[in-house]
Design an enzyme around this catalytic site. Structure first.
Site, short mmCIF file in Angstrom:
data_model
loop_
_atom_site.label_atom_id
_atom_site.label_comp_id
_atom_site.label_asym_id
_atom_site.label_seq_id
_atom_site.Cartn_x
_atom_site.Cartn_y
_atom_site.Cartn_z
N SER A 34 0.85 -1.19 0.00
CA SER A 34 0.00 0.00 0.00
C SER A 34 0.89 1.24 0.00
CB SER A 34 -0.89 0.00 1.25
OG SER A 34 -1.59 1.22 1.31
N HIS A 59 -1.43 -1.26 -4.17
CA HIS A 59 -2.68 -0.81 -3.58
C HIS A 59 -2.61 0.71 -3.41
CE1 HIS A 59 -6.36 -1.37 -1.20
NE2 HIS A 59 -5.87 -0.47 -0.35
N ASP A 61 -4.58 4.05 -2.16
CA ASP A 61 -5.67 4.53 -1.29
C ASP A 61 -6.07 5.95 -1.67
OD1 ASP A 61 -6.13 2.34 0.55
OD2 ASP A 61 -4.09 2.73 1.27
N MET A 63 -8.52 9.00 -0.73
CA MET A 63 -9.36 9.50 0.38
C MET A 63 -9.75 10.95 0.12
SD MET A 63 -7.09 8.14 3.56
CE MET A 63 -6.44 6.46 3.61
N HIS A 92 -8.35 1.79 -4.30
CA HIS A 92 -9.32 1.67 -3.19
C HIS A 92 -9.95 3.05 -2.99
CE1 HIS A 92 -9.74 0.79 1.45
NE2 HIS A 92 -10.90 0.98 0.86
N MET A 94 -12.01 5.56 -1.19
CA MET A 94 -12.63 5.91 0.09
C MET A 94 -13.17 7.34 -0.08
SD MET A 94 -9.73 4.25 2.53
CE MET A 94 -8.53 4.26 1.20
N MET A 163 -12.17 -4.80 5.12
CA MET A 163 -11.35 -3.84 5.87
C MET A 163 -11.13 -4.39 7.28
SD MET A 163 -10.44 -1.50 3.87
CE MET A 163 -9.53 -0.58 5.11
N ASP A 201 -7.29 -5.71 4.21
CA ASP A 201 -6.57 -4.43 4.21
C ASP A 201 -6.62 -3.80 5.60
OD1 ASP A 201 -5.49 -1.95 3.62
OD2 ASP A 201 -7.17 -1.27 2.38
C1 DX5 Z 1 -6.44 2.40 5.34
C2 DX5 Z 1 -5.99 1.97 3.99
C3 DX5 Z 1 -4.95 0.93 3.97
C4 DX5 Z 1 -3.65 1.30 4.62
C5 DX5 Z 1 -3.12 0.04 5.24
O1 DX5 Z 1 -7.53 3.24 5.20
O2 DX5 Z 1 -7.09 1.49 3.23
O3 DX5 Z 1 -4.71 0.47 2.64
O4 DX5 Z 1 -2.70 1.80 3.74
O5 DX5 Z 1 -2.01 0.36 5.96
P1 DX5 Z 1 -1.37 -0.62 7.03
O6 DX5 Z 1 -0.92 -1.84 6.29
O7 DX5 Z 1 -0.26 0.18 7.59
O8 DX5 Z 1 -2.43 -0.93 8.05
ZN ZN Z 2 -6.69 0.50 1.31
#
Ligand code: DX5
Ligand code: ZN
Length: 251
Positions: A34, A59, A61, A63, A92, A94, A163, A201
């Site tokens: 990620s 991956h 993220d 947001m 992903h 969010m 999640m 994740d």
């Molecule tokens: C959290 C993200 C994850 C995050 C995971 O909202 O969706 O993808 O990067 O990070 P770790 O592996 O550090 O928990």
């Molecule tokens: Zn994620």
């Protein structure tokens, strides 16, 4: 107990799974670093390190500061990553109103687009849109959402993402109710003969990855446990070996 004919077929199937490789491409063990946990000022370099170590996808993220209480990155970063790596981009979302942005993310280079069940009242439509745009659709559930909320879309996803932290931040502690969710999904995947990936994740590390694989997860997102180590390449390889060994012991 299965009737004897069924037992023979089940036995043959097990043998084929061992000899022919792992049943379907979507059930392969995958490690997805990620990039949220990477050093964004050295993003291309960090990506190339994990790619060289056998990462299966990246991956990414996204947001928006509304669906989750944090802001990360968006479409231009996906477009830049697309030029910097051959790895599939597992995006992903969010964000609120995900349907409004799916087309842009796929055009920017997203290979897989993961949409939260909680982010739209039209999950089915959003997943169809991802597919129409030519990417692989995935559905995501938060820790407080039961897997039953996805039962009616399991025939149209390539990935179900569980999640195991509340989304928004890297580096959080793993929430153990994820094991039961993964086991339930794994049971449905077998019972209905589906091929979706079971992805997990949040807080995935070398302590829990074997148990997650045994529960039925096959696609592992890891941020902190890869990029916040002295050797992200070794961490990637190690996580993959731990997950693969855990599954091969079972077959
Ligand atoms: C959290 C993200 C994850 C995050 C995971 O909202 O969706 O993808 O990067 O990070 P770790 O592996 O550090 O928990
Ligand atoms: Zn994620």
């Amino acid at each position: 107990m299965l009737p004897s004919g069924e037992r023979v077929r089940a036995g043959n199937f097990g043998a084929c799974a061992r000899i022919c490789g792992f049943m379907s491409e979507n059930r392969r063990i995958e490690i997805l670093p990620s990039i949220l946990a990477s050093d964004f000022a050295r993003l291309a370099e960090q990506v190339s390190i994990v790619e060289g170590a056998g990462a299966d996808a990246l991956h990414v993220d996204v947001m928006d500061g509304h669906f989750v209480p944090n802001i990360s990155l968006g479409i231009p970063v996906v477009a830049s990553l697309r030029k910097a790596t051959k790895l599939p981009l597992d995006v992903h979302l969010m964000i609120e109103n995900p349907e409004e942005f799916i087309e842009d993310f796929v055009k920017a280079g997203a290979s897989r687009v993961l949409v939260h069940q909680e982010s739209t009242v039209h999950l089915d439509r959003a997943l169809s849109l991802v597919k129409e745009m030519g990417a692989e659709p995935g559905a995501v559930i938060n820790p407080a959402t039961p897997v039953a909320m996805l039962e009616d879309v399991l025939d149209k996803v390539d990935t179900v993402l569980v999640m195991s932290v509340n989304p928004g931040f890297g580096g959080q502690a793993f929430i153990p109710n994820s094991y039961a969710k993964i086991r339930q999904l794994s049971e449905w995947r077998k019972r209905y003969n589906r091929t979706f990936r079971i992805e997990v994740d949040g807080g995935v590390d070398r302590e829990n990855i074997a148990q997650l694989a045994q529960a039925g997860a096959n696609s592992f997102v890891a941020g902190t446990s890869i990029f916040h180590t002295a050797d992200p390449a070794a961490a990637t390889r190690n996580l993959k070996r731990l997950a693969a060994d855990a599954v091969s012991l079972e077959t």
